[in-house]
Design an enzyme around this catalytic site. Sequence first.
Site, PDB file in Angstrom:
ATOM      1  CG  HIS A 105      -0.281  -0.134   2.646  1.00 23.82           C
ATOM      2  ND1 HIS A 105       0.283  -1.431   2.949  1.00 23.82           N
ATOM      3  CD2 HIS A 105       0.180   0.809   3.508  1.00 23.82           C
ATOM      4  CE1 HIS A 105       0.922  -1.346   4.161  1.00 23.82           C
ATOM      5  NE2 HIS A 105       1.014   0.076   4.505  1.00 23.82           N
ATOM      6  CG  HIS A 107       1.081   5.286   4.367  1.00 26.36           C
ATOM      7  ND1 HIS A 107       0.362   5.164   5.408  1.00 26.36           N
ATOM      8  CD2 HIS A 107       1.782   4.202   4.303  1.00 26.36           C
ATOM      9  CE1 HIS A 107       0.610   3.939   5.948  1.00 26.36           C
ATOM     10  NE2 HIS A 107       1.439   3.544   5.497  1.00 26.36           N
TER      11      HIS A 107
HETATM   12  P1  5GP Z   1       2.212   0.433   7.509  1.00 27.37           P
HETATM   13  O1  5GP Z   1       2.666   0.489   8.781  1.00 27.37           O
HETATM   14  O2  5GP Z   1       1.913  -0.955   6.999  1.00 27.37           O
HETATM   15  O3  5GP Z   1       2.950   1.218   6.378  1.00 27.37           O
HETATM   16  O4  5GP Z   1       0.784   1.247   7.201  1.00 27.37           O
HETATM   17  C1  5GP Z   1      -0.539   0.560   7.494  1.00 27.37           C
HETATM   18  C2  5GP Z   1      -1.529   1.480   7.729  1.00 27.37           C
HETATM   19  O5  5GP Z   1      -2.786   0.602   7.963  1.00 27.37           O
HETATM   20  C3  5GP Z   1      -1.526   2.233   9.072  1.00 27.37           C
HETATM   21  O6  5GP Z   1      -1.331   3.705   8.705  1.00 27.37           O
HETATM   22  C4  5GP Z   1      -2.823   1.671   9.981  1.00 27.37           C
HETATM   23  O7  5GP Z   1      -3.336   2.830  10.513  1.00 27.37           O
HETATM   24  C5  5GP Z   1      -3.662   1.434   8.697  1.00 27.37           C
HETATM   25  N1  5GP Z   1      -4.598   0.145   9.338  1.00 27.37           N
HETATM   26  C6  5GP Z   1      -4.222  -0.827   9.954  1.00 27.37           C
HETATM   27  N2  5GP Z   1      -5.636  -1.716  10.103  1.00 27.37           N
HETATM   28  C7  5GP Z   1      -6.399  -0.898   9.336  1.00 27.37           C
HETATM   29  C8  5GP Z   1      -7.747  -1.009   9.227  1.00 27.37           C
HETATM   30  O8  5GP Z   1      -8.311  -2.218   9.674  1.00 27.37           O
HETATM   31  N3  5GP Z   1      -8.433  -0.240   8.257  1.00 27.37           N
HETATM   32  C9  5GP Z   1      -8.011   0.770   7.887  1.00 27.37           C
HETATM   33  N4  5GP Z   1      -8.397   1.773   7.033  1.00 27.37           N
HETATM   34  N5  5GP Z   1      -6.667   1.089   8.021  1.00 27.37           N
HETATM   35  C10 5GP Z   1      -5.742   0.394   8.843  1.00 27.37           C
END
Ligand code: 5GP
Length: 143
Positions: A105, A107
């Site tokens: 993903h 951001h």
């Molecule tokens: P990472 O740390 O992997 O780059 O980002 C993962 C993102 O997913 C985090 O910003 C976190 O807030 C978001 N996230 C985690 N679980 C969920 C969820 O169940 N729903 C949504 N919409 N976002 C989520």
Amino acid sequence: MTSHPTDDGCIFCRIVAGQLPCFKLMEDETTIAFMDINPVNPGHALAVAKGHWPTVDVIPPEILGDVARTAQRVAKAALAVLKPTGVNLLQSNGPGAGQSVPHLHVHILPRYPDDKVRLNWVYQPGDKKEIEAICSKLKAALE
Ligand code: 5GP
Ligand code: ZN
């Protein structure tokens, strides 16, 4: 029937499958965008591949391109509607890079004056010999 890899234990796969709710912004054949549930800033959103590929080194390049296109669309909407002073696109790979959901993903992170988000760093000139040595190693891997 899905034509992409999925992982039953993955939160984002479950959102893609409609088994978990999200605040959806848009979707197309290969990607989906929704609001981050723990927003770092107002408007924090995610552009997500529909298939379960954990990181940048394993996702098919054309799907990565699709995710980038979706991230651009969301960034343009955020710029037009929320009028932030800037937008960061951030994509993390592996726990060492702070990735908490192992499903690729990007951001979309609107930025505002004096926000407390810490992503930016101060320039410090690097050691040219070291830069050149690493450049040679990487170039060899790209041939
Ligand atoms: P990472 O740390 O992997 O780059 O980002 C993962 C993102 O997913 C985090 O910003 C976190 O807030 C978001 N996230 C985690 N679980 C969920 C969820 O169940 N729903 C949504 N919409 N976002 C989520
Ligand atoms: Zn997944």
